[in-house]
Design an enzyme around this catalytic site. Structure first.
Site, PDB file in Angstrom:
ATOM      1  N   SER A   4       0.839  -1.197   0.000  1.00  0.00           N
ATOM      2  CA  SER A   4       0.000   0.000   0.000  1.00  0.00           C
ATOM      3  C   SER A   4       0.872   1.244   0.000  1.00  0.00           C
ATOM      4  O   SER A   4       1.604   1.509   0.950  1.00  0.00           O
ATOM      5  CB  SER A   4      -0.913   0.004   1.221  1.00  0.00           C
ATOM      6  OG  SER A   4      -1.546   1.259   1.299  1.00  0.00           O
ATOM      7  N   HIS A  50      -1.358  -1.202  -4.185  1.00  0.00           N
ATOM      8  CA  HIS A  50      -2.621  -0.767  -3.585  1.00  0.00           C
ATOM      9  C   HIS A  50      -2.573   0.750  -3.375  1.00  0.00           C
ATOM     10  O   HIS A  50      -1.638   1.276  -2.768  1.00  0.00           O
ATOM     11  CB  HIS A  50      -2.806  -1.514  -2.260  1.00  0.00           C
ATOM     12  CG  HIS A  50      -4.108  -1.284  -1.584  1.00  0.00           C
ATOM     13  ND1 HIS A  50      -5.268  -1.934  -1.952  1.00  0.00           N
ATOM     14  CD2 HIS A  50      -4.447  -0.472  -0.550  1.00  0.00           C
ATOM     15  CE1 HIS A  50      -6.256  -1.538  -1.160  1.00  0.00           C
ATOM     16  NE2 HIS A  50      -5.795  -0.650  -0.307  1.00  0.00           N
ATOM     17  N   ASP A 105      -4.606   4.034  -1.935  1.00  0.00           N
ATOM     18  CA  ASP A 105      -5.681   4.448  -1.028  1.00  0.00           C
ATOM     19  C   ASP A 105      -6.096   5.889  -1.272  1.00  0.00           C
ATOM     20  O   ASP A 105      -5.318   6.810  -1.041  1.00  0.00           O
ATOM     21  CB  ASP A 105      -5.192   4.325   0.418  1.00  0.00           C
ATOM     22  CG  ASP A 105      -5.072   2.878   0.850  1.00  0.00           C
ATOM     23  OD1 ASP A 105      -6.077   2.159   0.764  1.00  0.00           O
ATOM     24  OD2 ASP A 105      -3.969   2.474   1.267  1.00  0.00           O
ATOM     25  N   MET A 124      -8.660   8.859  -0.147  1.00  0.00           N
ATOM     26  CA  MET A 124      -9.532   9.250   0.977  1.00  0.00           C
ATOM     27  C   MET A 124     -10.053  10.669   0.758  1.00  0.00           C
ATOM     28  O   MET A 124      -9.321  11.523   0.279  1.00  0.00           O
ATOM     29  CB  MET A 124      -8.734   9.211   2.280  1.00  0.00           C
ATOM     30  CG  MET A 124      -8.097   7.871   2.548  1.00  0.00           C
ATOM     31  SD  MET A 124      -7.100   7.960   4.037  1.00  0.00           S
ATOM     32  CE  MET A 124      -6.366   6.322   4.024  1.00  0.00           C
ATOM     33  N   MET A 146     -11.986   5.311  -0.768  1.00  0.00           N
ATOM     34  CA  MET A 146     -12.658   5.575   0.518  1.00  0.00           C
ATOM     35  C   MET A 146     -13.302   6.948   0.382  1.00  0.00           C
ATOM     36  O   MET A 146     -12.915   7.921   1.042  1.00  0.00           O
ATOM     37  CB  MET A 146     -11.639   5.520   1.664  1.00  0.00           C
ATOM     38  CG  MET A 146     -11.215   4.100   1.995  1.00  0.00           C
ATOM     39  SD  MET A 146      -9.679   4.060   2.932  1.00  0.00           S
ATOM     40  CE  MET A 146      -8.511   4.051   1.593  1.00  0.00           C
ATOM     41  N   MET A 151     -11.916  -4.996   5.322  1.00  0.00           N
ATOM     42  CA  MET A 151     -11.124  -4.036   6.099  1.00  0.00           C
ATOM     43  C   MET A 151     -10.887  -4.629   7.484  1.00  0.00           C
ATOM     44  O   MET A 151     -11.833  -4.924   8.207  1.00  0.00           O
ATOM     45  CB  MET A 151     -11.866  -2.704   6.245  1.00  0.00           C
ATOM     46  CG  MET A 151     -11.830  -1.801   5.028  1.00  0.00           C
ATOM     47  SD  MET A 151     -10.196  -1.400   4.360  1.00  0.00           S
ATOM     48  CE  MET A 151      -9.360  -0.692   5.774  1.00  0.00           C
ATOM     49  N   GLY A 174      -8.864   4.807   6.945  1.00  0.00           N
ATOM     50  CA  GLY A 174      -8.480   6.205   7.134  1.00  0.00           C
ATOM     51  C   GLY A 174      -7.005   6.398   7.429  1.00  0.00           C
ATOM     52  O   GLY A 174      -6.450   7.448   7.114  1.00  0.00           O
ATOM     53  N   PHE A 175      -6.391   5.400   8.016  1.00  0.00           N
ATOM     54  CA  PHE A 175      -4.988   5.552   8.429  1.00  0.00           C
ATOM     55  C   PHE A 175      -4.208   4.253   8.235  1.00  0.00           C
ATOM     56  O   PHE A 175      -4.783   3.171   8.358  1.00  0.00           O
ATOM     57  CB  PHE A 175      -4.910   5.968   9.910  1.00  0.00           C
ATOM     58  CG  PHE A 175      -5.664   7.234  10.193  1.00  0.00           C
ATOM     59  CD1 PHE A 175      -5.061   8.481  10.012  1.00  0.00           C
ATOM     60  CD2 PHE A 175      -6.996   7.182  10.599  1.00  0.00           C
ATOM     61  CE1 PHE A 175      -5.780   9.650  10.243  1.00  0.00           C
ATOM     62  CE2 PHE A 175      -7.723   8.351  10.827  1.00  0.00           C
ATOM     63  CZ  PHE A 175      -7.109   9.588  10.654  1.00  0.00           C
ATOM     64  N   GLY A 176      -2.910   4.413   7.993  1.00  0.00           N
ATOM     65  CA  GLY A 176      -2.035   3.254   7.939  1.00  0.00           C
ATOM     66  C   GLY A 176      -1.552   2.921   9.343  1.00  0.00           C
ATOM     67  O   GLY A 176      -1.831   3.649  10.304  1.00  0.00           O
ATOM     68  N   ASP A 203      -7.078  -5.898   4.274  1.00  0.00           N
ATOM     69  CA  ASP A 203      -6.392  -4.606   4.288  1.00  0.00           C
ATOM     70  C   ASP A 203      -6.416  -4.003   5.689  1.00  0.00           C
ATOM     71  O   ASP A 203      -7.480  -3.707   6.228  1.00  0.00           O
ATOM     72  CB  ASP A 203      -7.101  -3.679   3.290  1.00  0.00           C
ATOM     73  CG  ASP A 203      -6.436  -2.321   3.137  1.00  0.00           C
ATOM     74  OD1 ASP A 203      -5.315  -2.142   3.624  1.00  0.00           O
ATOM     75  OD2 ASP A 203      -7.056  -1.449   2.498  1.00  0.00           O
ATOM     76  N   GLY A 204      -5.225  -3.813   6.259  1.00  0.00           N
ATOM     77  CA  GLY A 204      -5.097  -3.150   7.554  1.00  0.00           C
ATOM     78  C   GLY A 204      -4.429  -4.025   8.592  1.00  0.00           C
ATOM     79  O   GLY A 204      -4.940  -5.076   8.957  1.00  0.00           O
ATOM     80  N   GLY A 205      -3.263  -3.599   9.040  1.00  0.00           N
ATOM     81  CA  GLY A 205      -2.569  -4.316  10.104  1.00  0.00           C
ATOM     82  C   GLY A 205      -2.035  -5.683   9.705  1.00  0.00           C
ATOM     83  O   GLY A 205      -1.819  -6.536  10.569  1.00  0.00           O
ATOM     84  N   GLY A 232       0.969  -2.066   4.078  1.00  0.00           N
ATOM     85  CA  GLY A 232       1.566  -0.739   3.976  1.00  0.00           C
ATOM     86  C   GLY A 232       2.793  -0.631   4.842  1.00  0.00           C
ATOM     87  O   GLY A 232       3.930  -0.805   4.384  1.00  0.00           O
TER      88      GLY A 232
HETATM   89  C1  DX5 Z   1      -6.350   2.129   5.522  1.00  0.00           C
HETATM   90  C2  DX5 Z   1      -5.936   1.767   4.125  1.00  0.00           C
HETATM   91  C3  DX5 Z   1      -4.897   0.729   4.072  1.00  0.00           C
HETATM   92  C4  DX5 Z   1      -3.587   1.110   4.709  1.00  0.00           C
HETATM   93  C5  DX5 Z   1      -3.011  -0.139   5.300  1.00  0.00           C
HETATM   94  O1  DX5 Z   1      -7.466   2.960   5.457  1.00  0.00           O
HETATM   95  O2  DX5 Z   1      -7.050   1.280   3.399  1.00  0.00           O
HETATM   96  O3  DX5 Z   1      -4.660   0.279   2.742  1.00  0.00           O
HETATM   97  O4  DX5 Z   1      -2.670   1.691   3.827  1.00  0.00           O
HETATM   98  O5  DX5 Z   1      -1.898   0.193   6.025  1.00  0.00           O
HETATM   99  P1  DX5 Z   1      -1.173  -0.830   7.002  1.00  0.00           P
HETATM  100  O6  DX5 Z   1      -0.826  -2.039   6.189  1.00  0.00           O
HETATM  101  O7  DX5 Z   1       0.003  -0.058   7.469  1.00  0.00           O
HETATM  102  O8  DX5 Z   1      -2.163  -1.151   8.101  1.00  0.00           O
HETATM  103 ZN    ZN Z   2      -6.604   0.298   1.419  1.00  0.00          ZN
END
Ligand code: DX5
Ligand code: ZN
Length: 217
Positions: A7, A32, A34, A36, A67, A136, A141-143, A174-176, A196
């Site tokens: 990401s 990927h 993102d 927002m 998003m 998700m 909203g955040f990495g 996607d996420g964590g 990401g």
């Molecule tokens: C969050 C994004 C993700 C984000 C994932 O809203 O949709 O794609 O970049 O980041 P990581 O892998 O660091 O959780």
């Molecule tokens: Zn994403």
């Protein structure tokens, strides 16, 4: 082998060309992206011009995660900018079937994302029309957020639904996502790992991508 989608949100934005080059040289399959809007999610990232330039330097499949509210207004522009896959959120699409048709008619692969609170069964009547589903595993909203463990249960439910219907729909998470939890995710039924922070903050991003890629269902 898992499909790996680094990401770009976690990349160094002053060095986007180099970051894209690293991804090109890696075993990653997708990139990927993102997007927002500060409305649907409490953050703003990047938009059409950035994707246009990234498209010029990446060899990978551009997986564009919208998003944003009323995505139908901007989907043609994202396709034109170079999106291969376009993901819209179920939560902002009261006419989701129409959104999916629009993406397909433009020649992109359609996907639907669901937030942590959105149940998998709401996908029942749209699943057959999708290229993939994005689960998700953090609130969008955040990495660099912490993985929500209940996502595993949702992935298993979705895997069961896809297999029972004998569909060819991919599951993306996607996420964590980390090298540590990737095996459990793939075992639960994930095909595509978005990562990401795990990739871009690691000492050797290409090696991290290789490690994620090695997990297989
Ligand atoms: C969050 C994004 C993700 C984000 C994932 O809203 O949709 O794609 O970049 O980041 P990581 O892998 O660091 O959780
Ligand atoms: Zn994403």
């Amino acid at each position: 082998m898992a499909i790996v989608a680094p990401s770009l949100l976690a990349a160094n934005f002053l060095k986007l060309k180099e970051e894209c080059k690293m991804v090109n040289e890696s075993e990653a399959d997708w990139l990927h992206l993102d997007v927002m809007d500060g409305q649907f999610v409490p953050n703003i990232s990047f938009g059409i011009p950035v994707i246009e330039y990234v498209r010029k330097v990446t060899k990978k499949i551009c997986d564009v995660h919208l998003m944003i509210e009323t995505p139908e207004n901007l989907v043609p522009a994202f396709k034109k900018a170079g999106a291969d896959n376009i993901i819209v959120h179920l939560e902002v699409c009261p006419n989701l079937h129409r959104n999916i048709q629009q993406i397909r008619e433009l020649g992109a692969q359609p996907a639907v994302a669901i937030n942590p609170h959105t149940p998998v069964f709401l996908l029942e009547d749209i699943l057959a029309d999708l290229h993939h589903v994005l689960i998700m595993s953090v609130n969008p909203g955040f990495g660099a957020q912490k993985f929500i463990p209940h996502s595993i249960e949702k992935i298993k439910q979705l895997r069961k639904m896809i297999d029972e219907k004998k569909l060819d729909v991919l599951i993306e998470v996607d996420g964590g996502v980390t090298v540590e939890n990737a095996k459990e995710l793939v075992d639960a039924g994930v095909d595509v790992l978005v990562a990401g922070n795990t990739v871009f903050s690691s000492e050797n991003p290409k090696d991290t991508i290789k490690k994620l890629k090695a997990f297989s269902r």
